[in-house]
Design an enzyme around this catalytic site. Sequence first.
Site, short mmCIF file in Angstrom:
data_model
loop_
_atom_site.label_atom_id
_atom_site.label_comp_id
_atom_site.label_asym_id
_atom_site.label_seq_id
_atom_site.Cartn_x
_atom_site.Cartn_y
_atom_site.Cartn_z
N ARG A 77 47.76 1.34 44.51
CA ARG A 77 46.59 2.11 44.31
C ARG A 77 45.73 1.36 43.27
O ARG A 77 45.30 0.42 43.06
CB ARG A 77 46.72 3.64 44.20
CG ARG A 77 45.52 4.31 44.93
CD ARG A 77 45.96 5.88 44.88
NE ARG A 77 46.13 6.58 43.61
CZ ARG A 77 46.50 7.96 43.27
NH1 ARG A 77 46.51 8.51 44.45
NH2 ARG A 77 46.65 8.18 42.12
N LYS A 96 45.13 19.57 40.74
CA LYS A 96 44.26 19.13 41.92
C LYS A 96 45.00 19.61 43.33
O LYS A 96 44.16 19.83 44.27
CB LYS A 96 43.99 17.77 41.80
CG LYS A 96 45.15 16.88 42.12
CD LYS A 96 45.09 15.48 42.06
CE LYS A 96 46.48 14.77 42.70
NZ LYS A 96 46.77 13.58 42.21
C1 LIG Z 1 47.66 13.20 41.90
C2 LIG Z 1 48.28 12.70 40.59
C3 LIG Z 1 49.43 13.05 39.81
C4 LIG Z 1 50.13 14.36 40.16
O1 LIG Z 1 50.88 14.07 41.33
P1 LIG Z 1 52.14 15.16 41.60
O2 LIG Z 1 52.50 14.55 42.60
O3 LIG Z 1 51.24 16.13 42.06
O4 LIG Z 1 52.83 15.51 40.47
C5 LIG Z 1 49.53 12.25 38.61
N1 LIG Z 1 48.79 11.19 38.39
C6 LIG Z 1 47.90 10.76 39.26
C7 LIG Z 1 47.23 9.50 38.76
C8 LIG Z 1 47.32 11.44 40.34
O5 LIG Z 1 46.69 10.92 41.06
#
Ligand SMILES: *Cc1c(COP(=O)(O)O)cnc(C)c1O
Length: 362
Positions: free
Chosen positions: A132, A37
């Site tokens: 969150r 993402k």
């Molecule tokens: C964005 C996200 C990740 C990945 O985070 P990074 O910092 O890019 O490794 C993992 N788990 C959730 C729930 C996320 O929203």
Amino acid sequence: MGDYPQLEININHLIHNTKVIKEKCEEFGITVTGVFKGISGDLKVAEAFLKGGLTSLASSRLEQIEAARNAKLEAYMILIRIPMISEAYDVVRLSDCSLQSEIEVIKELNKEAEKQHKVHDIILMADVGDLREGYWDYDELDDVAYYIENNLKNIHLKGVGTNVGCYGSVAATKETLEKLISIAENVERRIGRKLEIISGGASSSLLRIWDKDMPSRINHLRVGEAIILPQDLEWHYGYDMSEMYKDCFRLKAEVIEVKNKPSHPVGTLSVDAFGHTPTYIDRGIRKRMLLGLGRADYSMLEELLPMDEGLELIGASSDHTICDIENAKKEYKVGDIVEFDMNYAILLFVSNSKNVKVKYLI
Ligand SMILES: *Cc1c(COP(=O)(O)O)cnc(C)c1O
């Protein structure tokens, strides 16, 4: 249309970084899911994660998962944003597994999965303090797990997970991860079987591997940032990431004007392009240049990182970036290309900008 502004992506370096993270995690019995993402679902990057040896991919957006499916990327797909109940049909259609924290949504997914003749995997999220997503009341989480196990035939409770370091800036300490393990073990007692996955977070949880104090039952992480921008782990936490490439992404912009101009605006001051009146310091006549990209591409000027350290970013509107080049290393002229390194936020915006052309170094 020309080639700039441009986001240059080094695929081989991404494959190398993926391998490094995968191997480090494997030593600790941890499987890594590649989160794509952060580069707005770029499919070549997702493919690089798979070439680096990962077998599962994750995104917060169903649109990105759908694109990966359409591109025939062979991977176990995890939706990592708690879904909207209105997305239930597509969650089941597109993803193999999703993170969950609301029983109404899980029941809806069960109905959809039945209709689509599927069993959908879920990971129940526990909030361990970052505030969150996830259950804050762990007894409720236990009850939901028990209910799913005994009543929802088309939902498979694959594990529990948590997320930290996103809203509450909470660190993935050993204690925090042990809290998740104890939550998972309560669920296991309640449902009478072992969970397949205890998902201990994102890139920030890798620090436990670097420090060799990862609690042993954590067996899964969801990692994006550490693969794509390992320099973030150096900047934020002071870790040595010299085994990894820190040049997987470069933002390139073209110089469209170079002139000597006053540093203080001339005339009666009102508001700028975004309705603000900043303070301008009068440093006399300075050499400066304009670049053909702007806030519409990267949003936050302050976070752009010029490779030329003598280049000073003094302002930006939607489509222009203004640089003071009085102390620049290079003698810039119109048509030159200026390079930037970037952090997670800038990469997210830039990769999501329709104006920025992507160039892959294969
Ligand atoms: C964005 C996200 C990740 C990945 O985070 P990074 O910092 O890019 O490794 C993992 N788990 C959730 C729930 C996320 O929203």
